[in-house]
Design a protein around this motif. Structure first.
Motif, short mmCIF file in Angstrom:
data_model
loop_
_atom_site.label_atom_id
_atom_site.label_comp_id
_atom_site.label_asym_id
_atom_site.label_seq_id
_atom_site.Cartn_x
_atom_site.Cartn_y
_atom_site.Cartn_z
N ALA A 1 33.44 -14.37 -13.05
CA ALA A 1 32.67 -14.09 -11.83
C ALA A 1 32.58 -15.35 -10.96
O ALA A 1 32.72 -15.28 -9.73
CB ALA A 1 31.28 -13.58 -12.19
N GLU A 2 32.37 -16.48 -11.58
CA GLU A 2 32.28 -17.74 -10.83
C GLU A 2 33.62 -18.11 -10.22
O GLU A 2 33.70 -18.52 -9.06
CB GLU A 2 31.74 -18.84 -11.74
CG GLU A 2 30.28 -18.63 -12.10
CD GLU A 2 29.79 -19.48 -13.26
OE1 GLU A 2 30.57 -20.32 -13.78
OE2 GLU A 2 28.62 -19.29 -13.67
N LYS A 3 34.69 -17.94 -10.97
CA LYS A 3 36.03 -18.25 -10.46
C LYS A 3 36.39 -17.34 -9.28
O LYS A 3 37.11 -17.76 -8.37
CB LYS A 3 37.07 -18.08 -11.59
CG LYS A 3 38.47 -18.48 -11.21
CD LYS A 3 39.40 -18.38 -12.40
CE LYS A 3 40.83 -18.73 -12.00
NZ LYS A 3 41.75 -18.58 -13.13
N ALA A 4 35.86 -16.12 -9.29
CA ALA A 4 36.11 -15.17 -8.20
C ALA A 4 35.24 -15.45 -6.98
O ALA A 4 35.27 -14.70 -6.01
CB ALA A 4 35.89 -13.74 -8.70
N GLY A 5 34.44 -16.51 -7.04
CA GLY A 5 33.60 -16.88 -5.91
C GLY A 5 32.18 -16.34 -6.00
O GLY A 5 31.43 -16.41 -5.02
N GLY A 6 31.82 -15.83 -7.16
CA GLY A 6 30.48 -15.28 -7.33
C GLY A 6 29.39 -16.34 -7.25
O GLY A 6 29.55 -17.43 -7.79
N ARG A 7 28.31 -15.99 -6.58
CA ARG A 7 27.14 -16.86 -6.47
C ARG A 7 26.05 -16.26 -7.35
O ARG A 7 25.67 -15.10 -7.19
CB ARG A 7 26.67 -16.90 -5.01
CG ARG A 7 25.44 -17.75 -4.78
CD ARG A 7 25.09 -17.80 -3.30
NE ARG A 7 24.91 -16.48 -2.71
CZ ARG A 7 23.74 -15.83 -2.64
NH1 ARG A 7 22.65 -16.38 -3.13
NH2 ARG A 7 23.67 -14.65 -2.07
N LEU A 8 25.56 -17.05 -8.31
CA LEU A 8 24.55 -16.58 -9.25
C LEU A 8 23.26 -16.25 -8.51
O LEU A 8 22.71 -17.10 -7.81
CB LEU A 8 24.29 -17.63 -10.32
CG LEU A 8 23.26 -17.27 -11.38
CD1 LEU A 8 23.70 -16.06 -12.20
CD2 LEU A 8 23.01 -18.46 -12.29
N LEU A 9 22.80 -15.01 -8.67
CA LEU A 9 21.55 -14.58 -8.04
C LEU A 9 20.37 -14.74 -8.98
O LEU A 9 19.24 -14.82 -8.52
CB LEU A 9 21.65 -13.12 -7.61
CG LEU A 9 22.72 -12.80 -6.57
CD1 LEU A 9 22.77 -11.31 -6.30
CD2 LEU A 9 22.47 -13.58 -5.29
N GLY A 10 20.63 -14.76 -10.28
CA GLY A 10 19.54 -14.94 -11.23
C GLY A 10 19.75 -14.16 -12.51
O GLY A 10 20.76 -13.49 -12.70
N THR A 11 18.75 -14.28 -13.37
CA THR A 11 18.73 -13.57 -14.64
C THR A 11 17.66 -12.49 -14.55
O THR A 11 16.56 -12.74 -14.05
CB THR A 11 18.41 -14.53 -15.80
OG1 THR A 11 19.39 -15.58 -15.81
CG2 THR A 11 18.43 -13.82 -17.14
N PHE A 12 18.00 -11.30 -15.02
CA PHE A 12 17.12 -10.15 -14.88
C PHE A 12 16.98 -9.43 -16.22
O PHE A 12 17.94 -9.31 -16.97
CB PHE A 12 17.69 -9.17 -13.84
CG PHE A 12 17.94 -9.82 -12.51
CD1 PHE A 12 16.97 -9.82 -11.54
CD2 PHE A 12 19.16 -10.45 -12.24
CE1 PHE A 12 17.19 -10.42 -10.30
CE2 PHE A 12 19.40 -11.05 -11.03
CZ PHE A 12 18.41 -11.04 -10.05
#
Length: 170
Positions: free
Chosen positions: A141-152
């Protein structure tokens, strides 16, 4: 690698893929696969999954499979109802790779394929979510450009899980 929808001609490859995923499910807590009772019905359901049916509570979706040399390397599922509550919680895109083909870039290629399908539909961003302990999936997800929104904290199939959600801008 060719990414496409499943067809009836793929039965043998699908059976090998499913056997590998069911074996892996016994030792890998991140594998979500259930035995397919009837392959022909699975293909028919896949073919009609993009059409909302009366009384359907889940999002429409498309399943894509990665093929190479007669084998299924992995699967991608894209959920199309961006505002659907389940998609908001569980993500819009999911993927899995057969154990023999992991750590070869297959998951990243599947995710890229999915992101392109969302772009084609004019969707501006999606969520990718996974168990917070699924380090391999988080890296994708990070390599695909994902920005961490948080833990739920989420309820998933009767289990309480800690899920991380990434947003990917398209």
């Amino acid at each position: 690698m060719e990414v496409r929808k499943i067809s009836l001609e793929d039965k043998n490859a699908f059976q090998r893929f499913e056997e590998a995923m069911l074996r892996d499910k016994q030792i890998n807590p991140f594998v979500e696969w259930w035995e397919t009772v009837n392959f022909e019905n699975y293909v028919a359901d896949s073919d009609s999954s993009e059409i909302k049916k009366d009384g359907q509570s889940w999002s429409t979706f498309t399943r894509y499979f990665a093929f190479d040399k007669g084998d299924i390397l992995g699967m991608l599922i894209c959920f199309w109802e961006i505002e659907h509550p389940d998609c908001q919680k569980l993500g819009h895109l999911g993927y899995m790779v057969a154990p023999a083909f992991r750590k070869q870039g297959v998951a990243f290629e599947l995710v890229q394929y999915g992101l392109e399908r969302y772009r084609e539909k004019g969707i501006s961003s999606i969520y990718i979510a996974m168990d917070e302990k699924n380090v391999a999936s988080r890296k994708i997800a990070e390599k695909a450009g994902g920005r961490l929104l948080g833990t739920f904290d989420i309820d998933f199939q009767g289990r309480q899980l800690k899920s991380v959600r990434y947003e990917v801008e398209l």
